[in-house]
Design a protein around this motif. Structure first.
Motif, mmCIF file in Angstrom:
data_model
loop_
_atom_site.group_PDB
_atom_site.id
_atom_site.type_symbol
_atom_site.label_atom_id
_atom_site.label_comp_id
_atom_site.label_asym_id
_atom_site.label_seq_id
_atom_site.Cartn_x
_atom_site.Cartn_y
_atom_site.Cartn_z
ATOM 1 N N ALA A 108 -33.588 74.337 20.931
ATOM 2 C CA ALA A 108 -33.919 72.925 20.728
ATOM 3 C C ALA A 108 -34.058 72.189 22.061
ATOM 4 N N ASN A 109 -33.177 72.490 23.021
ATOM 5 C CA ASN A 109 -33.252 71.839 24.332
ATOM 6 C C ASN A 109 -34.531 72.211 25.066
ATOM 7 N N TRP A 110 -34.908 73.475 24.994
ATOM 8 C CA TRP A 110 -36.135 73.913 25.664
ATOM 9 C C TRP A 110 -37.359 73.300 25.001
ATOM 10 N N ARG A 111 -37.312 73.168 23.701
ATOM 11 C CA ARG A 111 -38.413 72.510 22.969
ATOM 12 C C ARG A 111 -38.547 71.063 23.445
ATOM 13 N N THR A 112 -37.440 70.373 23.599
ATOM 14 C CA THR A 112 -37.453 68.991 24.082
ATOM 15 C C THR A 112 -37.983 68.903 25.504
ATOM 16 N N ALA A 113 -37.647 69.887 26.339
ATOM 17 C CA ALA A 113 -38.104 69.898 27.736
ATOM 18 C C ALA A 113 -39.610 70.098 27.846
ATOM 19 N N GLY A 114 -40.236 70.666 26.810
ATOM 20 C CA GLY A 114 -41.679 70.840 26.842
ATOM 21 C C GLY A 114 -42.185 72.220 26.470
ATOM 22 N N LEU A 115 -41.282 73.153 26.173
ATOM 23 C CA LEU A 115 -41.704 74.488 25.772
ATOM 24 C C LEU A 115 -42.450 74.404 24.433
ATOM 25 N N THR A 116 -43.579 75.111 24.327
ATOM 26 C CA THR A 116 -44.381 75.034 23.102
ATOM 27 C C THR A 116 -44.412 76.326 22.307
ATOM 28 N N ALA A 117 -44.002 77.451 22.905
ATOM 29 C CA ALA A 117 -44.084 78.730 22.192
ATOM 30 C C ALA A 117 -43.027 79.685 22.717
ATOM 31 N N VAL A 118 -42.537 80.552 21.817
ATOM 32 C CA VAL A 118 -41.483 81.511 22.161
ATOM 33 C C VAL A 118 -41.885 82.905 21.686
ATOM 34 N N GLU A 141 -26.753 87.715 17.826
ATOM 35 C CA GLU A 141 -27.124 86.535 18.607
ATOM 36 C C GLU A 141 -28.635 86.367 18.684
ATOM 37 N N VAL A 142 -29.367 87.471 18.856
ATOM 38 C CA VAL A 142 -30.823 87.384 18.949
ATOM 39 C C VAL A 142 -31.436 86.941 17.618
ATOM 40 N N MET A 143 -30.935 87.489 16.526
ATOM 41 C CA MET A 143 -31.438 87.078 15.216
ATOM 42 C C MET A 143 -31.147 85.595 14.959
ATOM 43 N N ALA A 144 -29.976 85.129 15.370
ATOM 44 C CA ALA A 144 -29.649 83.710 15.233
ATOM 45 C C ALA A 144 -30.573 82.862 16.101
ATOM 46 N N GLY A 145 -30.944 83.390 17.250
ATOM 47 C CA GLY A 145 -31.860 82.676 18.137
ATOM 48 C C GLY A 145 -33.244 82.528 17.545
ATOM 49 N N ILE A 146 -33.699 83.544 16.840
ATOM 50 C CA ILE A 146 -35.001 83.459 16.170
ATOM 51 C C ILE A 146 -34.964 82.362 15.112
ATOM 52 N N ASP A 147 -33.904 82.320 14.318
ATOM 53 C CA ASP A 147 -33.753 81.259 13.313
ATOM 54 C C ASP A 147 -33.686 79.883 13.977
ATOM 55 N N ALA A 148 -32.985 79.789 15.101
ATOM 56 C CA ALA A 148 -32.871 78.515 15.809
ATOM 57 C C ALA A 148 -34.220 78.056 16.351
ATOM 58 N N SER A 149 -35.057 79.002 16.764
ATOM 59 C CA SER A 149 -36.388 78.661 17.269
ATOM 60 C C SER A 149 -37.255 78.075 16.157
ATOM 61 N N LEU A 150 -37.177 78.673 14.972
ATOM 62 C CA LEU A 150 -37.915 78.125 13.827
ATOM 63 C C LEU A 150 -37.393 76.739 13.482
ATOM 64 N N ALA A 151 -36.076 76.569 13.505
ATOM 65 C CA ALA A 151 -35.475 75.277 13.176
ATOM 66 C C ALA A 151 -35.826 74.214 14.212
ATOM 67 N N ALA A 152 -36.059 74.634 15.465
ATOM 68 C CA ALA A 152 -36.391 73.690 16.528
ATOM 69 C C ALA A 152 -37.821 73.191 16.442
ATOM 70 N N GLY A 153 -38.623 73.798 15.567
ATOM 71 C CA GLY A 153 -39.974 73.308 15.355
ATOM 72 C C GLY A 153 -41.082 74.084 16.029
ATOM 73 N N PHE A 154 -40.784 75.236 16.611
ATOM 74 C CA PHE A 154 -41.865 76.065 17.139
ATOM 75 C C PHE A 154 -42.715 76.541 15.957
ATOM 76 N N PRO A 155 -44.014 76.292 15.966
ATOM 77 C CA PRO A 155 -44.854 76.581 14.799
ATOM 78 C C PRO A 155 -44.814 78.045 14.356
ATOM 79 N N VAL A 156 -44.923 78.938 15.319
ATOM 80 C CA VAL A 156 -44.843 80.370 15.046
ATOM 81 C C VAL A 156 -43.994 81.004 16.140
ATOM 82 N N VAL A 157 -43.004 81.754 15.749
ATOM 83 C CA VAL A 157 -42.211 82.510 16.713
ATOM 84 C C VAL A 157 -42.753 83.932 16.735
#
Length: 326
Positions: A108-118, A141-157
């Motif tokens: 979420a923090n990286w998304r706010t900073a300007g990251l658009t894709a993961v 931890e990695v699987m939780a990170g993928i879920d967090a990326s989707l929750a942060a609003g990245f259109p496609v992970v």
């Protein structure tokens, strides 16, 4: 601004920018012995130097920058790097490739900073095999990170999976995983490197084998964008997710090359498997050097070869895939 163009009329909209070669994973196909720093290693690019690289490439027509490593999030100033690139109006996409170990806390923090894709590297859906491949017991931890990326609003992970012989048995599990998730599963054909010859000979599987399976199962290829990576993208009406297939040994793979690379110490690499890089560091010390920097980048394209010569077993300077960001 017209995009950078080489002597084969290929246009370059996409920069892969390494910001470190340090990685905390020990993947068997990349860093099986772990990260080993060079005694005479130069300091990595500063935030200010990264900003000047982004400005120069942006003014030369680049629209997408992917931050790579090593593991880019090993940099404590990673959010500052994202924010600095975001200040360049020509750069429309800022992506990262990560092993995912910090995503759950920072997506979420990286998304706010300007990251658009993961893009997240994930070579197995089995926790035990994941540990064997990466040398780290961080599957949860990695699987939780993928879920967090989707929750942060990245259109496609996007999920990067190195295609190796053992993965043919796991394909049904991977397909089931993306059936109802907006993930793009990207199978990347194993590439030979200077330190990985034996591993390549033992594990390499042609991407054509998987492509035939996908077509037989009703997957259809779609047209890629001008600044997209090298993946052939497949969609299926029964799946929310997508599949990408990156096949560097495929005939004509280099014909559509649209990306350049800058290493973590400021060297321009015209190809992942090219020889010595072209130094840009001396022109990254002041804003007033931007014109000279852009001129050096443009003139360097005359040296870009038509192909990577992997078919002849020529791996160039790529000792391992972490060296200039894969």
């Amino acid at each position: 601004m017209l995009p950078l163009t080489d002597t084969y009329q290929r246009k370059f909209y996409y920069l892969r920018l390494s910001i470190t070669d340090v990685c905390n994973f020990r993947c068997t196909y990349c860093l099986p012995d772990g990260y080993r720093p060079s005694k005479d290693r130069e300091a990595f690019l500063s935030v200010e130097e990264v900003a000047r690289v982004a400005q120069a490439f942006g003014q030369l027509g680049t629209t997408k920058i992917r931050l790579t490593g090593g593991e880019p999030s090993m940099r404590r100033d990673f959010s500052d790097i994202i924010a600095a690139i975001r200040q360049q109006p020509a750069i429309q996409q800022i992506a990262m490739t990560t092993n995912g170990y910090r995503l759950a806390k920072e997506a979420a923090n990286w998304r706010t900073a300007g990251l658009t894709a993961v893009n997240v590297s994930l070579d197995s859906l089995d926790a035990r095999q994941f540990h064997q491949i990466t040398g780290q017991n961080k599957f949860t931890e990695v699987m939780a990170g993928i879920d967090a990326s989707l929750a942060a609003g990245f259109p496609v992970v996007k999920i990067n999976v190195v295609l190796m012989k053992h993965l043919t048995q796991q394909l049904p599990e991977f397909l089931a995983w993306i059936k109802d998730r907006p993930l793009q599963l990207r199978f990347i054909e194993l590439m030979e490197t200077g330190e990985g010859n034996d591993y390549f000979a033992k594990h390499h599987l042609s991407g054509e084998h998987l492509r035939r399976q996908l077509v037989d199962q009703g997957w259809q290829i779609v047209t890629r964008a001008a600044d997209a990576g090298p993946a052939q993208i497949f969609i299926h009406p029964d799946y929310l997710g997508q599949i990408g297939l990156i096949m560097p040994y495929d005939k004509g793979f280099c014909d559509s090359c649209n990306r350049l690379r800058v290493s973590a110490i400021g060297q321009l690499h015209l190809c992942l498997f090219g020889e010595q890089g072209i130094d840009l560091r001396d022109l990254l010390q002041a804003d007033a050097q931007q014109s000279a920097l852009q001129e050096r980048i443009q003139l360097s394209l005359a040296q870009k070869k038509q192909t990577h010569f992997l078919h002849q077993g020529m791996t160039g300077m790529a000792r391992n895939l972490s060296y200039i960001g894969g």
